[in-house]
Design an enzyme around this catalytic site. Structure first.
Site, mmCIF file in Angstrom:
data_model
loop_
_atom_site.group_PDB
_atom_site.id
_atom_site.type_symbol
_atom_site.label_atom_id
_atom_site.label_comp_id
_atom_site.label_asym_id
_atom_site.label_seq_id
_atom_site.Cartn_x
_atom_site.Cartn_y
_atom_site.Cartn_z
ATOM 1 N N LEU A 205 0.861 -1.192 0.000
ATOM 2 C CA LEU A 205 0.000 0.000 0.000
ATOM 3 C C LEU A 205 0.895 1.239 0.000
ATOM 4 O O LEU A 205 1.734 1.383 0.897
ATOM 5 C CB LEU A 205 -0.893 0.009 1.246
ATOM 6 C CG LEU A 205 -1.836 -1.204 1.431
ATOM 7 C CD1 LEU A 205 -2.490 -1.166 2.801
ATOM 8 C CD2 LEU A 205 -2.906 -1.236 0.328
ATOM 9 N N HIS A 206 0.738 2.102 -0.988
ATOM 10 C CA HIS A 206 1.575 3.312 -0.975
ATOM 11 C C HIS A 206 0.917 4.543 -1.588
ATOM 12 O O HIS A 206 1.517 5.601 -1.649
ATOM 13 C CB HIS A 206 2.908 3.053 -1.681
ATOM 14 C CG HIS A 206 2.786 2.922 -3.186
ATOM 15 N ND1 HIS A 206 2.442 1.748 -3.806
ATOM 16 C CD2 HIS A 206 2.961 3.825 -4.179
ATOM 17 C CE1 HIS A 206 2.422 1.927 -5.119
ATOM 18 N NE2 HIS A 206 2.713 3.181 -5.380
ATOM 19 N N ARG A 207 -0.343 4.422 -2.088
ATOM 20 C CA ARG A 207 -0.960 5.598 -2.736
ATOM 21 C C ARG A 207 -1.294 6.658 -1.694
ATOM 22 O O ARG A 207 -1.857 6.335 -0.635
ATOM 23 C CB ARG A 207 -2.255 5.216 -3.445
ATOM 24 C CG ARG A 207 -2.089 4.223 -4.539
ATOM 25 C CD ARG A 207 -1.916 4.878 -5.908
ATOM 26 N NE ARG A 207 -1.337 3.888 -6.781
ATOM 27 C CZ ARG A 207 -0.243 4.047 -7.523
ATOM 28 N NH1 ARG A 207 0.376 5.196 -7.556
ATOM 29 N NH2 ARG A 207 0.225 3.064 -8.262
ATOM 30 N N ARG A 239 7.201 5.716 1.589
ATOM 31 C CA ARG A 239 6.160 6.733 1.856
ATOM 32 C C ARG A 239 5.266 6.259 3.011
ATOM 33 O O ARG A 239 4.952 7.009 3.927
ATOM 34 C CB ARG A 239 5.300 6.963 0.606
ATOM 35 C CG ARG A 239 4.017 7.775 0.904
ATOM 36 C CD ARG A 239 3.114 7.863 -0.297
ATOM 37 N NE ARG A 239 3.639 8.733 -1.325
ATOM 38 C CZ ARG A 239 3.528 10.065 -1.340
ATOM 39 N NH1 ARG A 239 2.900 10.691 -0.367
ATOM 40 N NH2 ARG A 239 4.034 10.769 -2.320
ATOM 41 N N ASP A 279 -2.534 -1.450 -3.646
ATOM 42 C CA ASP A 279 -3.026 -0.299 -4.408
ATOM 43 C C ASP A 279 -2.025 0.040 -5.508
ATOM 44 O O ASP A 279 -2.065 1.110 -6.103
ATOM 45 C CB ASP A 279 -3.309 0.906 -3.497
ATOM 46 C CG ASP A 279 -2.087 1.361 -2.711
ATOM 47 O OD1 ASP A 279 -0.981 0.809 -2.915
ATOM 48 O OD2 ASP A 279 -2.231 2.287 -1.897
#
Ligand code: UD1
Ligand code: UDP
Length: 361
Positions: A205-207, A239, A279
């Site tokens: 998950l990084h969005r 992130r 994502d």
């Protein structure tokens, strides 16, 4: 040929490695300069990909690093212009949808240097995503647009782009996967993290829409609950790591938050996963090729072809839906999925032939 290839982030290396190799193959005496913008710079986000994918050392390291969108775009524009000037390429090849992609393309457009865009025409129709803005603008100023799925042709047509400029060549990211099959199948990277093949949920998950706000904490709570019945392996993007804070404290034993892993290890983790929650754009594609169930924690995808292929389910941008994953996996059973046409390991060869034809005219 005098070509300039631009890369900057983790998915760029995977998409461009076969392109650089195929063009070198058909024109060994040509100039194939590689520019690394430095948008990603940690060893496990950058160097390891060049090593594992056998990409020659970049000729130009711009070292732009992290920052706001404005800072990154401005730094790439400023740093790449003299490189374009010095290399004097016939064509500059840019992949994907990251800030490095748009900035490099914009520099070329102003300098009247032809641009080829790899992975053109994908659309989420969500302009709150920086990637969507980057894709639309890059496509508008590109001279050659390489697409990997039929809906990309339709999307481009709706934006007034069609004809000889657009070439459906297939998916170069899948070329990289296919080229390394012998090295990742049987690698059993999951063993290093104490989980059995076929037993675990792999998560990326990084969005910003998910990880830059409160949804990240909710996602971690839901994953903690799932971990009681199914081990969860989560290589954490930098992130996301920067935003985890207290959410990463007191995790249950079955939830493994680990550092980002190299490409071969990640492919091995994907291939051996019971299912994947993501994502990521690239991960939706790779699971589609591998036939591994994928659950996408977003409201939209620019890769609807992976849903049509039968591997991907769009859960929505709603961490509460993570709780449904075990039941959804059981429902799906061993269901089959087929990779889309032209996701066959030969996209870069077709792309290279199109580049050669374009430069001959
Ligand atoms: C970028 C792309 C995104 C892509 C992703 C692939 C844009 C707008 N976004 O997002 O489309 O899916 O790459 O992974 O271009 N950081 C490190 N080390 C690194 C790189 C980044 O610590 O090597 C940290 C920094 O704190 C940085 C943050 O990660 O501020 C975000 O990096 P950035 O390149 O801005 O965006 P990504 O989220 O990686
Ligand atoms: N990947 C990797 N290690 C990880 C996570 C992802 O090697 O820990 C690879 C993955 O196999 C795919 C690419 O990185 O090839 C996807 O990149 P990412 O999800 O960062 O970007 P996106 O595709 O969303 O733009």
């Amino acid at each position: 040929m005098r070509l300039l290839h631009v890369v900057g982030t983790r998915p760029n290396f995977v998409k461009m490695a076969p392109v650089v190799a195929a063009l070198r193959e058909i024109d060994p005496d040509g100039r194939h300069a590689l520019v690394h913008t430095g948008q990603h710079y940690d060893r496990m986000m950058s160097e390891i990909f060049l090593e594992e994918l056998g990409v020659p050392a970049p000729d130009h390291m711009l070292g732009v690093g992290s920052g706001t969108h404005a800072e990154m775009l401005a730094r790439v524009l400023t740093a790449i212009a003299p490189v374009i000037e010095a290399e004097d390429p016939d064509l500059v090849i840019v992949p994907g949808d990251v800030n490095s992609t748009l900035a490099a393309a914009l520099a070329c457009a102003h300098m009247q240097v032809p641009i080829a865009h790899v992975e053109s025409g994908l659309r989420s129709f969500d302009r709150t995503m920086p990637e969507e803005v980057n894709r639309v603008l890059t496509d508008q100023i590109s001279d050659l647009l390489f697409t990997h799925s039929p809906e990309a042709l339709t999307n481009l047509e709706h934006e007034g782009i069609s004809g000889e400029r657009v070439k459906l060549v297939g998916n170069t990211m899948i070329d990289s996967l296919v080229a390394l099959q012998d090295r990742f199948r049987g690698r059993r990277a999951c063993g290093e993290h104490g989980v059995e093949p076929g037993s675990y949920l792999l998560v990326t998950l990084h969005r910003p829409a998910l990880v830059d706000g409160e949804l990240l904490g909710s996602a971690i709570s839901e994953l903690s609950a799932i971990a009681a019945e199914m081990p969860v392996l989560f290589p954490v993007h930098p992130r996301t790591r920067a935003r985890l804070g207290d959410a990463a404290a007191d995790l249950p034993g079955g939830l493994h938050l680990i550092e980002p892993v190299g490409y071969l290890d990640f492919l091995s983790l994907e291939a051996d996963a019971r299912a994947v929650l993501t994502d990521s754009g690239g991960v939706q594609e790779e699971t589609s090729y591998l036939g591994v169930p994928c659950f996408t924690l977003r409201d939209n995808t620019e890769r609807p072809i992976t849903i049509e292929a039968g591997s991907n389910v769009l859960l929505g941008l709603d961490p509460a839906r993570i709780a449904e994953i075990p039941a959804l996996i059981a429902q799906r059973g061993e269901g089959s999925s087929e990779p889309p046409p032209l996701w066959d390991g030969h996209a870069a060869e077709r792309l290279a032939a199109e580049v050669a034809a374009y430069l001959e005219t």
